[in-house]
Write an enzyme that holds these catalytic residues in place. Structure first.
Site, PDB file in Angstrom:
ATOM      1  N   GLY A   1       0.826  -1.201   0.000  1.00  0.00           N
ATOM      2  CA  GLY A   1       0.000   0.000   0.000  1.00  0.00           C
ATOM      3  C   GLY A   1       0.857   1.246   0.000  1.00  0.00           C
ATOM      4  O   GLY A   1       2.050   1.192  -0.297  1.00  0.00           O
ATOM      5  N   ASN A   2       0.265   2.363   0.329  1.00  0.00           N
ATOM      6  CA  ASN A   2       1.029   3.612   0.419  1.00  0.00           C
ATOM      7  C   ASN A   2       0.400   4.518   1.461  1.00  0.00           C
ATOM      8  O   ASN A   2      -0.628   4.190   2.041  1.00  0.00           O
ATOM      9  CB  ASN A   2       1.144   4.278  -0.956  1.00  0.00           C
ATOM     10  N   TYR A   3       1.016   5.671   1.681  1.00  0.00           N
ATOM     11  CA  TYR A   3       0.610   6.526   2.804  1.00  0.00           C
ATOM     12  C   TYR A   3      -0.597   7.421   2.512  1.00  0.00           C
ATOM     13  O   TYR A   3      -0.996   8.207   3.359  1.00  0.00           O
ATOM     14  CB  TYR A   3       1.774   7.420   3.224  1.00  0.00           C
ATOM     15  N   SER A   4      -1.171   7.339   1.334  1.00  0.00           N
ATOM     16  CA  SER A   4      -2.264   8.262   1.008  1.00  0.00           C
ATOM     17  C   SER A   4      -3.435   8.083   1.984  1.00  0.00           C
ATOM     18  O   SER A   4      -3.909   6.968   2.212  1.00  0.00           O
ATOM     19  CB  SER A   4      -2.734   8.009  -0.422  1.00  0.00           C
TER      20      SER A   4
ATOM     21  N   ALA B   1      -3.885   7.570  -4.850  1.00  0.00           N
ATOM     22  CA  ALA B   1      -2.518   7.150  -5.127  1.00  0.00           C
ATOM     23  C   ALA B   1      -2.612   5.694  -5.579  1.00  0.00           C
ATOM     24  O   ALA B   1      -2.751   4.786  -4.755  1.00  0.00           O
ATOM     25  CB  ALA B   1      -1.675   7.285  -3.873  1.00  0.00           C
TER      26      ALA B   1
END
Ligand code: CTP
Length: 409
Positions: free
Chosen positions: A217-220, A283
């Site tokens: 995943g990512n930090y969005s 994102a």
């Protein structure tokens, strides 16, 4: 007010309108108004003071609007806070006839009956149409109270001159239906500049499964996308938010939860043809595990775990090439560390976007998870607009202000 129907301005058709009725003889004229608005496609809800019900029975308003009428601070079904519900629900609120007494209460900020409480809880524009005897109308107390209302942004529709119920001729007669509807239409025109538009927004970071319990995943946080969806809904658009994150409830937003880029693409395709604006604030992952495990990968299975990643297609670029996408105004986001504008301009071109919002991810005080953002918005026609540091909601409105002139009328 004539009995034959007054034309209803287009801005009011399809709108949610609260009519607040106070205790004046002119209350009967609001029945015709409620009926005309309902027949033109507006959804109308009425709240009345106790004395208004002495002039017109609530069933009359219920009959013409098809909605239950509020006459007290408790709804018929016992639900608490009906004034908060109505104030929140209404896209425009009209208080008519506004008596000297109710105007005084509003000026003081009182909320002791359903009419004044709803007015205080109103989120949309408010129009007040006084009606009273000419002597009352001319008193400084009444005029000063109206001055206070105007200074708070309430629109006052002045009464007309003519025969009054008291038998006198003078100023105090409730303005006609056309004037009341025009004041409401003027009040909503700039506020609901996306009425009739369909806006689709993506938000959050996609989650690409490694196994049933792990993902890449990512930090969005999804906050910027939500802010855009909320701003568009508040401006009258029908909004779909395709998101991986959870968001607060917001009237006018249909949320579709997804996890992966693939699921996001499927949702976006569903109604691409009817979409006016697509804002890709999500994102989206560029790579995903090529072969996600169908069971939880255990420590004992291996000393070293190597994941093979495959590229994910560019969602917004592929959508841009599909049938029906040509009339969709497509806005992308670019999170960049350096050379913001140049990289964003290149991305806009590569992805076939009409505009792109670039923000600087090297800054700790904005972007990911923050309530603030800052950046620059570039358009395919070569124009650019600096977006100085502001809340995400303020930036959302600014972005929509800039997109609005690009939509076909
Ligand atoms: N985007 C998309 N599909 C992807 C990746 C990104 O539609 N698979 C969209 C994002 O929603 C965003 C824009 O493209 O609106 C830019 O995203 P970004 O991650 O900055 O672009 P990339 O294509 O990943 O560019 P690069 O890897 O060169 O930074």
């Amino acid at each position: 007010m004539p009995l034959d129907p007054t034309p209803v301005p287009d801005e009011l058709k399809g709108l949610r309108i609260a009519l607040l009725v106070a205790g004046g003889i002119a209350a009967y004229k609001i029945v015709d108004l409620a009926s005309a608005l309902t027949q033109a496609g507006a959804e109308v809800r009425v709240a009345m003071t106790g004395s208004a019900t002495r002039f017109v029975g609530p069933p009359t308003f219920q009959g013409v609007t098809g909605n239950p009428v509020l006459t007290g601070l408790w709804a018929a079904d016992g639900a608490p806070e009906p004034h908060v519900y109505l104030g929140d629900w209404a896209q425009v609120t009209l208080l008519a006839p506004a008596t000297a007494n109710v105007i005084s209460s509003v000026a003081k900020g009182q909320a002791d009956d359903i009419v004044t409480a709803t007015l205080l809880a109103a989120r949309g524009p408010v129009v007040v149409a006084p009606a009273m005897n000419d002597a009352m109308w001319s008193k400084p107390a009444v005029q000063e109270n109206l001055g206070a209302l105007r200074s708070r942004g309430i629109v006052v529709v002045e009464p007309e001159s003519g025969h009054l119920a008291s038998g006198h001729v003078g100023t105090g007669r409730l303005a006609g239906a056309a004037a009341l509807m025009k004041a409401m239409a003027d009040a909503v025109r700039s506020r609901y500049d996306l009425a009739g538009r369909r806006v689709v927004v993506t938000a959050g970071g996609t989650r690409e499964p490694i196994d049933p319990v792990r993902f890449i995943g990512n930090y969005s946080s999804g906050k910027m996308g939500f802010a855009i969806a909320a701003a568009a809904a508040d401006r009258g658009a029908r909004v779909t938010l395709v998101s991986t994150a959870s968001h607060p409830n917001h009237r006018g937003i249909e949320v579709r939860r997804v996890e992966t880029a693939e699921e996001m693409l499927r949702e976006l395709r569903r109604d691409l043809a009817g979409t006016d604006v697509l804002v890709m604030a999500a994102a989206v992952a560029d790579f995903r595990p090529a072969r996600p495990a169908d069971h939880k990968i255990r420590r004992e299975e291996t000393q070293h775990l190597t994941l093979e990643l495959e590229q994910i297609q560019d969602l917004v670029a592929s959508l841009g090439k599909e049938t029906g996408a040509d009339r969709v105004f497509r806005v992308g986001f670019a999170a960049e560390g350096s050379d913001l504008a140049a990289k964003a301009a290149e991305k806009m071109k590569r992805k076939g976007l009409h505009a792109i919002v670039a923000n600087d991810i090297s800054r700790k005080d904005i972007a990911f998870g923050s309530e603030y953002n800052e950046g620059v918005m570039l358009f395919a026609d070569g124009t650019r607009e600096e977006l100085p540091r502001m809340t995400k909601r303020e930036m959302a409105d600014r972005i929509l202000d800039l997109v609005r002139p690009h939509l076909e009328s």
